[in-house]
Design a protein around this motif. Sequence first.
Motif, PDB file in Angstrom:
ATOM      1  N   LEU A 111     -12.939   0.477 -14.267  1.00  0.00           N
ATOM      2  CA  LEU A 111     -12.594  -0.049 -12.945  1.00  0.00           C
ATOM      3  C   LEU A 111     -13.062   0.907 -11.857  1.00  0.00           C
ATOM      4  N   GLN A 112     -12.913   2.205 -12.064  1.00  0.00           N
ATOM      5  CA  GLN A 112     -13.389   3.171 -11.074  1.00  0.00           C
ATOM      6  C   GLN A 112     -14.893   3.062 -10.903  1.00  0.00           C
ATOM      7  N   ALA A 113     -15.620   2.853 -11.995  1.00  0.00           N
ATOM      8  CA  ALA A 113     -17.076   2.714 -11.912  1.00  0.00           C
ATOM      9  C   ALA A 113     -17.454   1.468 -11.119  1.00  0.00           C
ATOM     10  N   LEU A 114     -16.730   0.373 -11.313  1.00  0.00           N
ATOM     11  CA  LEU A 114     -16.993  -0.846 -10.539  1.00  0.00           C
ATOM     12  C   LEU A 114     -16.747  -0.604  -9.057  1.00  0.00           C
ATOM     13  N   VAL A 115     -15.652   0.060  -8.742  1.00  0.00           N
ATOM     14  CA  VAL A 115     -15.356   0.377  -7.342  1.00  0.00           C
ATOM     15  C   VAL A 115     -16.489   1.192  -6.737  1.00  0.00           C
ATOM     16  N   ASP A 116     -16.954   2.212  -7.457  1.00  0.00           N
ATOM     17  CA  ASP A 116     -18.018   3.076  -6.938  1.00  0.00           C
ATOM     18  C   ASP A 116     -19.305   2.293  -6.709  1.00  0.00           C
ATOM     19  N   ARG A 117     -19.659   1.402  -7.646  1.00  0.00           N
ATOM     20  CA  ARG A 117     -20.882   0.608  -7.492  1.00  0.00           C
ATOM     21  C   ARG A 117     -20.801  -0.289  -6.271  1.00  0.00           C
ATOM     22  N   MET A 118     -19.662  -0.944  -6.098  1.00  0.00           N
ATOM     23  CA  MET A 118     -19.547  -1.887  -4.989  1.00  0.00           C
ATOM     24  C   MET A 118     -19.461  -1.149  -3.655  1.00  0.00           C
ATOM     25  N   ARG A 119     -18.859   0.035  -3.642  1.00  0.00           N
ATOM     26  CA  ARG A 119     -18.865   0.834  -2.417  1.00  0.00           C
ATOM     27  C   ARG A 119     -20.279   1.254  -2.040  1.00  0.00           C
TER      28      ARG A 119
ATOM     29  N   ARG B 246       0.802  -1.222   0.000  1.00  0.00           N
ATOM     30  CA  ARG B 246       0.000   0.000   0.000  1.00  0.00           C
ATOM     31  C   ARG B 246       0.838   1.277   0.000  1.00  0.00           C
ATOM     32  N   CYS B 247       2.036   1.212   0.565  1.00  0.00           N
ATOM     33  CA  CYS B 247       2.894   2.400   0.648  1.00  0.00           C
ATOM     34  C   CYS B 247       4.322   2.006   0.292  1.00  0.00           C
ATOM     35  N   CYS B 248       5.018   2.872  -0.423  1.00  0.00           N
ATOM     36  CA  CYS B 248       6.426   2.611  -0.746  1.00  0.00           C
ATOM     37  C   CYS B 248       7.264   2.636   0.534  1.00  0.00           C
ATOM     38  N   PRO B 249       8.277   1.785   0.613  1.00  0.00           N
ATOM     39  CA  PRO B 249       9.070   1.715   1.838  1.00  0.00           C
ATOM     40  C   PRO B 249      10.066   2.856   1.976  1.00  0.00           C
ATOM     41  N   PHE B 250      10.512   3.087   3.204  1.00  0.00           N
ATOM     42  CA  PHE B 250      11.589   4.033   3.547  1.00  0.00           C
ATOM     43  C   PHE B 250      11.241   5.486   3.231  1.00  0.00           C
ATOM     44  N   GLY B 251       9.933   5.790   3.105  1.00  0.00           N
ATOM     45  CA  GLY B 251       9.557   7.153   2.755  1.00  0.00           C
ATOM     46  C   GLY B 251       9.889   7.512   1.331  1.00  0.00           C
ATOM     47  N   GLY B 252      10.183   6.519   0.497  1.00  0.00           N
ATOM     48  CA  GLY B 252      10.540   6.759  -0.894  1.00  0.00           C
ATOM     49  C   GLY B 252       9.331   6.722  -1.810  1.00  0.00           C
ATOM     50  N   ALA B 253       9.586   6.708  -3.106  1.00  0.00           N
ATOM     51  CA  ALA B 253       8.508   6.735  -4.099  1.00  0.00           C
ATOM     52  C   ALA B 253       8.538   5.526  -5.017  1.00  0.00           C
TER      53      ALA B 253
ATOM     54  N   ARG C 151     -14.737  -9.397  -6.157  1.00  0.00           N
ATOM     55  CA  ARG C 151     -14.890  -9.320  -4.707  1.00  0.00           C
ATOM     56  C   ARG C 151     -14.110  -8.102  -4.215  1.00  0.00           C
ATOM     57  N   MET C 152     -14.630  -7.447  -3.196  1.00  0.00           N
ATOM     58  CA  MET C 152     -14.007  -6.231  -2.681  1.00  0.00           C
ATOM     59  C   MET C 152     -14.112  -6.202  -1.170  1.00  0.00           C
ATOM     60  N   LYS C 153     -13.026  -5.872  -0.528  1.00  0.00           N
ATOM     61  CA  LYS C 153     -13.038  -5.673   0.918  1.00  0.00           C
ATOM     62  C   LYS C 153     -13.501  -4.254   1.191  1.00  0.00           C
ATOM     63  N   LEU C 154     -14.671  -4.136   1.835  1.00  0.00           N
ATOM     64  CA  LEU C 154     -15.203  -2.839   2.203  1.00  0.00           C
ATOM     65  C   LEU C 154     -15.040  -2.668   3.702  1.00  0.00           C
ATOM     66  N   THR C 155     -14.343  -1.631   4.096  1.00  0.00           N
ATOM     67  CA  THR C 155     -14.054  -1.403   5.497  1.00  0.00           C
ATOM     68  C   THR C 155     -14.119   0.085   5.776  1.00  0.00           C
ATOM     69  N   GLU C 156     -14.313   0.442   7.029  1.00  0.00           N
ATOM     70  CA  GLU C 156     -14.370   1.865   7.369  1.00  0.00           C
ATOM     71  C   GLU C 156     -13.028   2.560   7.128  1.00  0.00           C
TER      72      GLU C 156
ATOM     73  N   THR D 196     -10.663   3.436   4.673  1.00  0.00           N
ATOM     74  CA  THR D 196     -10.659   3.459   3.211  1.00  0.00           C
ATOM     75  C   THR D 196      -9.316   3.023   2.626  1.00  0.00           C
ATOM     76  N   GLU D 197      -8.217   3.233   3.361  1.00  0.00           N
ATOM     77  CA  GLU D 197      -6.915   2.821   2.850  1.00  0.00           C
ATOM     78  C   GLU D 197      -6.801   1.305   2.734  1.00  0.00           C
ATOM     79  N   LYS D 198      -7.625   0.580   3.488  1.00  0.00           N
ATOM     80  CA  LYS D 198      -7.557  -0.879   3.456  1.00  0.00           C
ATOM     81  C   LYS D 198      -8.609  -1.488   2.535  1.00  0.00           C
ATOM     82  N   GLN D 199      -9.402  -0.654   1.875  1.00  0.00           N
ATOM     83  CA  GLN D 199     -10.321  -1.179   0.879  1.00  0.00           C
ATOM     84  C   GLN D 199      -9.530  -1.693  -0.318  1.00  0.00           C
ATOM     85  N   THR D 200     -10.028  -2.746  -0.934  1.00  0.00           N
ATOM     86  CA  THR D 200      -9.315  -3.361  -2.056  1.00  0.00           C
ATOM     87  C   THR D 200      -9.974  -2.985  -3.378  1.00  0.00           C
TER      88      THR D 200
END
Length: 544
Positions: free
Chosen positions: A531-539, A52-59, A411-416, A418-422
């Motif tokens: 893909l964004q539309a699918l995410v929005d529908r499932m959310r 989810r995030c690049c390591p060491f504060g890098g990009a 399938r999508m993980k929906l959680t409060e 948002t960073e952990k949503q898939t």
Amino acid sequence: MAAAPGAERDIDPEGLAAARPLLTDLYQATMALGYWRAGRAQDVAEFELFFRCCPFGGAFALAAGLRDCVRFLRAFRLRDADVQFLASVLPPDTEPAFFAHLRALDCSGVTVRALPEGSLAFPGVPLLQVSGPLLVVQLLETPLLCLVSYASLVATNAARLRLIAGPEKRLLEMGLRRAQGPDGGLTASTYSYLGGFDSSSNVLAGQLRGVPVAGTLAHSFVTSFSGTEVPPDPMLAPAAGEGPRVDLAGRVEVWLEAVCAHLGLGVQEPHRGERVAFVAYALAFPRAFQGLLDSYSMRRSGLPNFLAVALALGELGYQAVGVRLDSGDLLQQAREVRGVFRTAAAQFQVPWLESLPIAVSNNIDEEQLARLAQEGSEVDVIGIGTSLVTCPRQPALGCVYKLVAVGGQPRMKLTEDTEKQTLPGSKAAFRLLDSDGSLLLDLLQLAEELPPQAGQELRVWPRGAQKPRAVRPAHVESLLQLWVQQGQLCEPLPSLAESRAFAQLSLSRLSPAHKWLESPELYQVALSEQLQALVDRMRAGGPP
């Protein structure tokens, strides 16, 4: 059971390091039982492994561990002892048919798409896509995460250190004694080489993985000599093999007088035990003599003793390979040593001495490395251990392995959180490039969508953005390559050396702003409109 005669010769040496199927979490086995009882063991499922995030504060990160994953998948079988142990930790009334199912498991139904090792990797873009029977691909979660996460982390750490050092410095990984166990040590040695280091002190990494190995002597060798020892055979033949053998120890004493006179030292100042140790090492390795200069005093002992031995060897046609410094102000000492080498080269008319490599070590981290790599540094070789293999700035990459489709349905993980949503659905990934070859962004889209075309304007949704943007790529690269299809390797995996070269090529294409080690410009990953539309529908709770 004893191996059959000759069986050991048939074992792939690299296979000895493969992960075992039970290198996993217990809940993988309990879920497997749950799937089986529900009649869903053979449902076709797809998982994605990403961070989810690049390591060491890098990009950026470097993708690594694929070779280990493929080796693990091809060897995946639960042995009788494995199944018996699972039976001992699962409920006692578990049906025997479940354990019979486990005994028959392999990865013949598993397909893997992945980034090639050494690829630039960014948050949310799959490093691996794993599809196959639900029960099996669920059991693969923990081992694959274990094989990919640390490999990618240490490869990225090595790449950062290489960026700091620049292309000219030689970097030696020497962290085995500080690594988190033998498997961690082998992984670190392997993937620090992929990330840009030149060699490792780890002999097993050389034997199993083909990593170039390097090393000479430690302080214990030097301090073990008191100075009274007499070598059984002090005579050394000339390098060319012609001419009489010479008493090396005797010639060293002659040279010591000249060296001490040049340096303004008394001949009694250099430590005799250190000198005898250097002579002993030179007799064993006349073509690879290196001096460790700081067991006693670098200036008054190590340096003059080294010069006396190196010049005595030089008379016989041998050339020392360098010196190492392991304490104190390494940058300043390296400058002092180089200065002495230059004056001694002129004084004694041995030009090769002037450019003799200077190696340094001593708990070197990013900050110290930047100092050692600065313009005007006389350091040639840098050994790094603890700060490379333990990744103290970030000890874990945080890879996850998430279900994205079952039976062809997203399938999508929906959680409060948002960073952990898939991101749902089976996906393809592309890298969009500008006309000059620079990287624009990575695009994730559903697998059934038509691939983006060079020259075609696209509307994409950058992750975290509130509105889309338009982009017109000059070039498009598909990122995820098919490596394993229905359990069969589709093409030979690149060698470790090839992946190392690919990693350096990958890094060279990244813009300088994305390679900054502090506060870099973040690289953009975007979703297709579909893909964004699918995410929005499932959310919103709608149908996929």
